[in-house]
Structures are given as C-alpha cells and as structure tokens.
Design an enzyme around this catalytic site. Structure first.
Site, PDB file in Angstrom:
ATOM      1  CB  THR A  27      -0.896   0.048   1.251  1.00 60.09           C
ATOM      2  OG1 THR A  27      -0.055   0.222   2.415  1.00 60.09           O
ATOM      3  CG2 THR A  27      -1.713  -1.221   1.410  1.00 60.09           C
ATOM      4  CB  VAL A  56       1.902  -0.005   6.038  1.00 63.09           C
ATOM      5  CG1 VAL A  56       1.259   1.336   6.360  1.00 63.09           C
ATOM      6  CG2 VAL A  56       0.834  -1.080   5.886  1.00 63.09           C
ATOM      7  CB  VAL A  82       8.107  -0.339   8.121  1.00 62.82           C
ATOM      8  CG1 VAL A  82       7.932   1.179   8.172  1.00 62.82           C
ATOM      9  CG2 VAL A  82       7.443  -0.994   9.325  1.00 62.82           C
ATOM     10  CE  LYS A  83       5.705   1.222  -0.173  1.00 62.62           C
ATOM     11  NZ  LYS A  83       4.571   1.409  -1.126  1.00 62.62           N
ATOM     12  CB  ILE A  84      11.896   3.483   5.072  1.00 62.11           C
ATOM     13  CG1 ILE A  84      11.422   2.647   6.267  1.00 62.11           C
ATOM     14  CG2 ILE A  84      12.654   4.721   5.519  1.00 62.11           C
ATOM     15  CD1 ILE A  84      10.743   3.409   7.355  1.00 62.11           C
TER      16      ILE A  84
END
Length: 224
Positions: A27, A56, A82-84
């Site tokens: 997402t 996310v 976790v998207k960074i």
C-alpha cells in the site's frame, strides 16, 4: 518471480489469494487515503484476506518520526513490512529498524545507487519505480538488471520488488531481469490472468469432442 498486489481492494486480494499466486500486498499513503476509513481497520482486513506480508509506508520525513511510525506499524502484526523513503534519514531508519527485527522496504527508488544504499542499510526489500523510471530516462530495466547483479555479487539479503508496473509487458520484462518480485495494480493483475479467445476456442473444441461421445462437462472420467 513473485507477485504482490498494490491495492486495498479486499475482493481482489481474496481472489488472488484463492488462485494461489499472491505473495503479499503493498500500500502507500495515496492508496490508503482513498478508503476514507480507519487505517488500522483496513490493514486488519488485508491481513485477514491473505497470508503474506503487508507493506505500509511511514508518512513522517524525519528520523524520529519515521522510527515512531514504523514501530507502531510493525506492532500491528509480525507480517508487517515498513516502507521507508530512500532518503538520508530513511537509510538511517532502515538500518535501525532492521537491527530491531523490523522488516523494511526502501521505496521511492529511481537509480541503482539508491538501491545499493538500501542494501547496505540492510533493507529487506527495495522497490524501484519501473514505469516512472521508464518515462523519465527510458532505462528502467537496465536499472533492475544492474541492481540485481549488484545484490548477487555481494550477497545482500535485499530482495527487489519492482513497483509502479503499469502493463503486462512491463511485468514480463521485470521477470526477465531476475528480480525477486513485482507489485501490480489490480487492473494489470487482471490482464495477466484474463482468458483469451485462443483459450476459449480450445475449450469449445474439447467440449464438442466430449459431447460427440455422449458425455457432458460434468461426466465422471472414471467409473467407480
């Protein structure tokens, strides 16, 4: 190459899961904003609809904010990724979070140099934006190939998740580069598994042959 879906469409996720071809779901803030619902409730539905990871993205830009949001996201489920963003603070966050056992995905990648830094920081995944690179410089698949060779040469754990894939042809070209996975919008995934006139024509011929022997589609192949 594995397939992820880039969506919050629960029905589409369930269908892909039922087909046995779905590896995970991604997402981004733009996609989540369209739900007009509690974000954690939406994420819970996605986790229930499929058995793979769910990625996310943090909204914060500074290190402290990224870390706080990432830890909250990771606390939702062990399957969270976790998207960074691939920024200076982003690379710092990836390194810290991975040492804490939190899986990260380096996003907003447009060049091999950014993916190399994500790998050095220990990111579990890195997501080059295929279509946007292709529109900007026309060398998206060269970037994928270079990046994959770099990972292979040095044995980095980072897996490439090709993102912003807008056509079936782009998906197939991604597969030819040897990257681990691609995340697809629902419409591209639907095109990928859509039936065709060739398939339907073949099935009609099988039906005709079956019926010419007095059988139906549901006839038992073997007698008890």
């Amino acid at each position: 190459m594995k397939i992820w879906l880039d969506t919050i469409d629960i029905d589409a996720i369930r269908k892909a899961q039922a087909m046995g071809v779905l590896a995970g779901v991604t997402t981004n803030p733009s996609i989540l904003a369209t739900s007009n619902r509690d974000v954690e409730a939406v994420l819970g539905e996605i986790l229930d609809a499929q058995s793979g990871p769910l990625a996310v993205q943090v909204a914060a830009r500074g290190l402290d904010g990224m870390l706080a949001q990432a830890r909250r996201i990771a606390g939702i489920s062990p399957r969270m990724v976790v998207k960074i963003p691939a920024t200076e603070d982003g690379f710092r966050a990836m390194s810290i979070l991975e040492r804490e056992g939190i899986s990260t995905l380096a996003t907003t990648i447009f060049e091999t140099r950014q993916l190399a830094l994500a790998a050095l920081a220990g990111a579990s995944y890195a997501a080059p934006y295929v279509n946007r690179i292709e529109l900007s410089t026309g060398n998206a698949f060269e970037v994928l190939e270079q990046s994959q060779r770099l990972l292979d040469a040095y044995g980095y754990k980072t897996a490439i998740l090709a993102a912003a894939v807008k056509t079936v042809d782009q998906f197939l070209r991604c597969a030819q580069t040897g990257v681990a996975a691609a995340t697809l919008p629902v419409e591209v995934f639907q095109q990928l598994h859509a039936s065709s006139e060739d398939i339907e024509q073949s099935l009609r011929k099988f039906d005709a042959a079956w019926q010419s022997n007095g059988l139906t589609r549901d006839a038992a192949l073997f007698k008890a």
